[in-house]
Write a protein that holds these residues in place. Structure first.
Motif, PDB file in Angstrom:
ATOM      1  N   LYS A 150       2.838  -8.530  -3.216  1.00  0.00           N
ATOM      2  CA  LYS A 150       2.034  -7.837  -1.955  1.00  0.00           C
ATOM      3  C   LYS A 150       2.586  -8.520  -0.551  1.00  0.00           C
ATOM      4  CE  LYS A 150      -1.712  -7.412  -5.178  1.00  0.00           C
ATOM      5  NZ  LYS A 150      -3.103  -7.927  -5.835  1.00  0.00           N
ATOM      6  N   ARG A 151       2.312  -7.990   0.266  1.00  0.00           N
ATOM      7  CA  ARG A 151       2.540  -8.325   1.615  1.00  0.00           C
ATOM      8  C   ARG A 151       1.555  -7.887   2.658  1.00  0.00           C
ATOM      9  NH1 ARG A 151       6.438 -11.256   4.040  1.00  0.00           N
ATOM     10  NH2 ARG A 151       6.879 -10.834   6.456  1.00  0.00           N
ATOM     11  N   SER A 152       0.916  -8.790   3.515  1.00  0.00           N
ATOM     12  CA  SER A 152       0.014  -8.754   4.537  1.00  0.00           C
ATOM     13  C   SER A 152       0.701  -8.889   5.906  1.00  0.00           C
ATOM     14  CB  SER A 152      -1.257  -9.582   4.152  1.00  0.00           C
ATOM     15  OG  SER A 152      -2.169  -9.189   4.896  1.00  0.00           O
ATOM     16  N   TYR A 153       0.251  -8.046   6.682  1.00  0.00           N
ATOM     17  CA  TYR A 153       0.873  -8.254   8.080  1.00  0.00           C
ATOM     18  C   TYR A 153      -0.458  -8.884   9.056  1.00  0.00           C
ATOM     19  CZ  TYR A 153       5.094  -6.127   6.832  1.00  0.00           C
ATOM     20  OH  TYR A 153       6.167  -5.627   6.104  1.00  0.00           O
ATOM     21  N   ARG A 154      -0.337  -9.498  10.096  1.00  0.00           N
ATOM     22  CA  ARG A 154      -1.099  -9.941  10.748  1.00  0.00           C
ATOM     23  C   ARG A 154      -0.754  -9.812  12.228  1.00  0.00           C
ATOM     24  NH1 ARG A 154      -3.111 -14.348  11.752  1.00  0.00           N
ATOM     25  NH2 ARG A 154      -5.113 -14.232  11.706  1.00  0.00           N
ATOM     26  N   PRO A 155      -0.492  -8.518  12.733  1.00  0.00           N
ATOM     27  CA  PRO A 155      -0.030  -8.362  14.223  1.00  0.00           C
ATOM     28  C   PRO A 155      -0.951  -9.135  15.125  1.00  0.00           C
ATOM     29  CG  PRO A 155      -1.183  -6.307  13.368  1.00  0.00           C
ATOM     30  CD  PRO A 155      -1.159  -7.271  12.264  1.00  0.00           C
ATOM     31  N   GLY A 156      -0.378  -9.363  16.472  1.00  0.00           N
ATOM     32  CA  GLY A 156      -1.089 -10.114  17.446  1.00  0.00           C
ATOM     33  C   GLY A 156      -1.360  -9.138  18.590  1.00  0.00           C
ATOM     34  N   THR A 157      -0.900  -8.153  18.672  1.00  0.00           N
ATOM     35  CA  THR A 157      -1.145  -7.126  19.677  1.00  0.00           C
ATOM     36  C   THR A 157      -1.338  -5.836  19.290  1.00  0.00           C
ATOM     37  OG1 THR A 157       1.093  -6.631  20.185  1.00  0.00           O
ATOM     38  CG2 THR A 157       0.171  -8.689  21.040  1.00  0.00           C
ATOM     39  N   LEU A 158      -1.888  -4.917  20.005  1.00  0.00           N
ATOM     40  CA  LEU A 158      -2.178  -3.510  19.781  1.00  0.00           C
ATOM     41  C   LEU A 158      -0.733  -2.631  19.680  1.00  0.00           C
ATOM     42  CD1 LEU A 158      -4.542  -1.364  19.429  1.00  0.00           C
ATOM     43  CD2 LEU A 158      -3.952  -0.863  21.993  1.00  0.00           C
ATOM     44  N   ASP A 159       0.328  -3.025  20.495  1.00  0.00           N
ATOM     45  CA  ASP A 159       1.627  -2.555  20.086  1.00  0.00           C
ATOM     46  C   ASP A 159       2.236  -2.766  18.893  1.00  0.00           C
ATOM     47  OD1 ASP A 159       1.277  -0.989  22.516  1.00  0.00           O
ATOM     48  OD2 ASP A 159       2.425  -2.494  23.823  1.00  0.00           O
ATOM     49  N   GLU A 160       2.102  -4.019  18.709  1.00  0.00           N
ATOM     50  CA  GLU A 160       2.673  -4.488  17.494  1.00  0.00           C
ATOM     51  C   GLU A 160       1.968  -3.909  16.062  1.00  0.00           C
ATOM     52  OE1 GLU A 160       3.577  -8.764  15.120  1.00  0.00           O
ATOM     53  OE2 GLU A 160       2.508  -8.784  16.916  1.00  0.00           O
ATOM     54  N   LEU A 161       0.616  -3.620  16.230  1.00  0.00           N
ATOM     55  CA  LEU A 161      -0.035  -3.086  15.165  1.00  0.00           C
ATOM     56  C   LEU A 161       0.508  -1.610  15.057  1.00  0.00           C
ATOM     57  CD1 LEU A 161      -2.095  -2.299  12.980  1.00  0.00           C
ATOM     58  CD2 LEU A 161      -3.711  -2.068  15.143  1.00  0.00           C
ATOM     59  N   ALA A 162       0.667  -0.787  16.243  1.00  0.00           N
ATOM     60  CA  ALA A 162       1.195   0.398  16.083  1.00  0.00           C
ATOM     61  C   ALA A 162       2.454   0.589  15.296  1.00  0.00           C
ATOM     62  CB  ALA A 162       1.149   1.107  17.531  1.00  0.00           C
ATOM     63  N   ARG A 163       3.421  -0.403  15.710  1.00  0.00           N
ATOM     64  CA  ARG A 163       4.673  -0.468  15.201  1.00  0.00           C
ATOM     65  C   ARG A 163       4.793  -0.622  13.732  1.00  0.00           C
ATOM     66  NH1 ARG A 163       7.755  -4.319  13.855  1.00  0.00           N
ATOM     67  NH2 ARG A 163       6.576  -5.885  15.142  1.00  0.00           N
ATOM     68  N   ILE A 164       3.907  -1.607  13.343  1.00  0.00           N
ATOM     69  CA  ILE A 164       4.061  -2.064  11.746  1.00  0.00           C
ATOM     70  C   ILE A 164       3.191  -0.969  11.132  1.00  0.00           C
ATOM     71  CG2 ILE A 164       2.951  -3.603  10.221  1.00  0.00           C
ATOM     72  CD1 ILE A 164       3.116  -5.901  11.989  1.00  0.00           C
ATOM     73  N   TYR A 165       2.144  -0.381  11.478  1.00  0.00           N
ATOM     74  CA  TYR A 165       1.490   1.025  10.982  1.00  0.00           C
ATOM     75  C   TYR A 165       2.467   2.308  10.875  1.00  0.00           C
ATOM     76  CZ  TYR A 165      -2.474   3.247   8.867  1.00  0.00           C
ATOM     77  OH  TYR A 165      -3.163   3.940   8.014  1.00  0.00           O
ATOM     78  N   GLU A 166       3.388   2.453  11.714  1.00  0.00           N
ATOM     79  CA  GLU A 166       4.408   3.441  11.800  1.00  0.00           C
ATOM     80  C   GLU A 166       5.354   3.268  10.708  1.00  0.00           C
ATOM     81  OE1 GLU A 166       5.301   5.908  15.667  1.00  0.00           O
ATOM     82  OE2 GLU A 166       5.808   3.668  15.937  1.00  0.00           O
ATOM     83  N   GLN A 167       5.588   1.881  10.409  1.00  0.00           N
ATOM     84  CA  GLN A 167       6.387   1.743   9.388  1.00  0.00           C
ATOM     85  C   GLN A 167       5.780   1.798   8.010  1.00  0.00           C
ATOM     86  OE1 GLN A 167       8.026  -2.084  10.691  1.00  0.00           O
ATOM     87  NE2 GLN A 167       9.231  -1.635  12.310  1.00  0.00           N
ATOM     88  N   HIS A 168       4.605   1.337   7.930  1.00  0.00           N
ATOM     89  CA  HIS A 168       3.909   1.341   6.929  1.00  0.00           C
ATOM     90  C   HIS A 168       2.451   2.072   6.480  1.00  0.00           C
ATOM     91  CE1 HIS A 168       6.405  -2.143   5.593  1.00  0.00           C
ATOM     92  NE2 HIS A 168       6.453  -2.717   6.631  1.00  0.00           N
ATOM     93  N   PRO A 169       2.898   3.528   7.066  1.00  0.00           N
ATOM     94  CA  PRO A 169       1.787   4.234   7.044  1.00  0.00           C
ATOM     95  C   PRO A 169       0.780   4.362   5.861  1.00  0.00           C
ATOM     96  CG  PRO A 169       3.593   5.646   6.564  1.00  0.00           C
ATOM     97  CD  PRO A 169       3.889   4.212   6.787  1.00  0.00           C
TER      98      PRO A 169
END
Length: 485
Positions: free
Chosen positions: A194-213
């Motif tokens: 499993k993998r868990s992401y911890r984005p530090g900014t709103l833009d980073e969250l948007a980018r990661i969630y686009e890649q992993h919807p």
């Protein structure tokens, strides 16, 4: 990219790599660290036996809050300090004043719940020393005791909150502060496939969630935690958002209140109390302090529970949800966000950024009624929220919303139409009440029967009228006696 998870555990640095991102803090404490003072009771954040104190560096000081370790995932602890019941003990096994108070006040019988009570008292003692009985009751509402009784525990709280901190306690807190200030951000953690992401900014969250919807977004885990502990679901990819400062903002912008999606109930409570006192009282009854310290209003909305307590109040206030997808934003009325049971109007890669709530000219026009079997720490049988504006004795505006009456939080549109433009009288109420049966078709379940829900919903409108107009000679409930909270 830093894949090492680091937090402070009872004063010592804890570095974690290759751990299952959905391992709970409770499992880590008991199974990995053998710190078995923290107990597992319900595994759903309801009993408080697993309560620990979590400290976070805020404005140069370490601020502690009680949390349920059973539904806190390890990635949520990065950059924080965790204190368990073992960590309270001082040199030469000297008991902490909170522990000693429970001993002296005979606050423990079987002892299973005792560590959780100790940790709740510890966090309470870190606040104002002149605590009231009501504050003590609120602090202990998330801890269940089935044998001692709350009298000795309340007495212990009164003693513990008057004690001065020990020198060794202040030294530990100073060391925690120093260590927390040096910890680097953790961007992700992987383990057990499993993998868990911890984005530090709103833009980073948007980018990661686009890649992993298909990833599961986690703020406080007071709901998602149960997917793992109760439903045994595997969550291959998760994204934690509580470290994103933009999402934790709570502020008044002109004539609207903004609540970021990762702002906890506790963080939003003060602003809500100031703007909408009755909504604030509803928040106070939502779970225990442990739940309100971790859970978020954004999560309550995004998960779309038909019995969530905050959506009816927000809908009654005319709130809008702001959705974020990549670099684009859109907003829609909150009632339009809930499409069907378990379904929301949210596209792939789109997430809740925040909720915008119009302020009222008269905050007292909003009334929120939570009907449940227990006053504290209980799920609603139904929750009705009313915002009715009366001008010159005539209903000039009306919004009524319920949770627990349908598959989604829902407005009573037909009832509203019977009220709008009519004299604010009991005759108008009597004419509107039958319309509830056109707006709702509730079901029977373990919390209440369909008939009870319908009758109570009708009587809540009468209750609102009685509370706002005080026509003692006219007030009446219809049908069997209904006990209202």
């Amino acid at each position: 990219m830093n894949d090492q998870l680091t937090f402070i555990l009872n004063g010592a640095r804890e570095d974690v790599t290759d751990a299952d991102p959905t391992m709970t803090l409770l499992s880590y404490l008991r199974r990995t660290k053998r710190l078995t003072g923290t107990k597992e009771g319900c595994a759903e954040g309801d009993c408080g036996a697993c309560t620990v104190a979590v400290g976070e560096l805020v404005g140069g000081t370490v601020q502690y809050r009680p949390v349920n370790a059973c539904i806190q995932f390890l990635p949520m602890l990065h950059g924080k300090s965790v204190l368990t019941v073992e960590g309270l003990v001082g040199p030469a096994d000297e008991l902490h004043p909170c522990q000693q108070a429970i001993v002296e006040c005979h606050g423990s019988q079987c002892g299973f719940c005792t560590p959780g009570f100790v940790m709740s008292l510890y966090v309470l003692s870190k606040g104002a020393k002149a605590v009231t009985k009501d504050q003590i009751n609120d602090a202990l509402a998330g801890n269940l005791c089935r044998c001692t009784g709350y009298g000795p525990l309340i007495a212990a709280a009164e003693v513990a909150t008057q004690c001065q901190p020990r020198d060794w306690e202040e030294q530990r807190e100073a060391a925690d502060k120093q260590m927390l200030a040096t910890l680097a951000p953790c961007n992700a953690i992987s383990g057990s496939g499993k993998r868990s992401y911890r984005p530090g900014t709103l833009d980073e969250l948007a980018r990661i969630y686009e890649q992993h919807p298909d990833a599961v977004i986690i703020a406080g885990a007071t709901d998602v935690g149960l997917w793992v502990t109760k439903q045994m679901r595997a969550l291959p990819v998760t994204i934690h958002i509580s470290q994103i400062e933009e999402l934790r903002a709570v502020r008044v912008d002109g004539d609207k209140l903004w609540i970021g999606a990762a702002a906890t109930y506790a963080e939003a409570e003060r602003a809500i109390v100031d703007a909408f006192p009755d909504f604030g009282e509803l928040i106070r009854r939502l779970g225990g302090v442990q739940v309100r310290s971790a859970g978020t209003i954004g999560g309550n909305v995004a998960n779309g529970s038909p019995i969530g307590d905050t959506p009816p109040a927000l809908i009654a206030l005319g709130a809008e949800v702001v959705l974020h997808n990549g670099g684009a934003r859109r907003r829609l009325p909150l009632e339009a966000f809930f499409v069907a049971y378990g379904e929301q109007d949210r596209g792939p890669g789109e997430f809740v950024e925040g909720i915008e709530v119009p302020l009222l000219e008269d905050p007292e026009q909003l009334r929120c009624y939570k009907v449940s079997k227990r006053f504290d720490q209980d799920i609603s049988a139904l929750c009705g929220c009313f915002s009715i504006k009366v001008r010159g004795g005539v209903v000039a505006g009306v919004r009524i919303a319920f949770g627990g009456m349908a598959a989604t939080p829902l407005r009573a549109l037909t009832v509203e139409s019977r009220l709008l433009g009519q004299p604010w009288t009991l005759a108008t109420i009597d004419n509107a009440v039958p319309a509830f049966e056109q707006d709702f078709a509730p079901i029977s379940d373990m919390r209440a029967s369909a008939d009870y829900r319908m009758l109570t919903a009708k009587n809540l409108l009468r209750k609102y009228f009685a509370e706002t107009q005080h026509p003692a000679s006219e007030t009446r409930l219809v049908g069997p006696e209904v006990v209202l909270s």
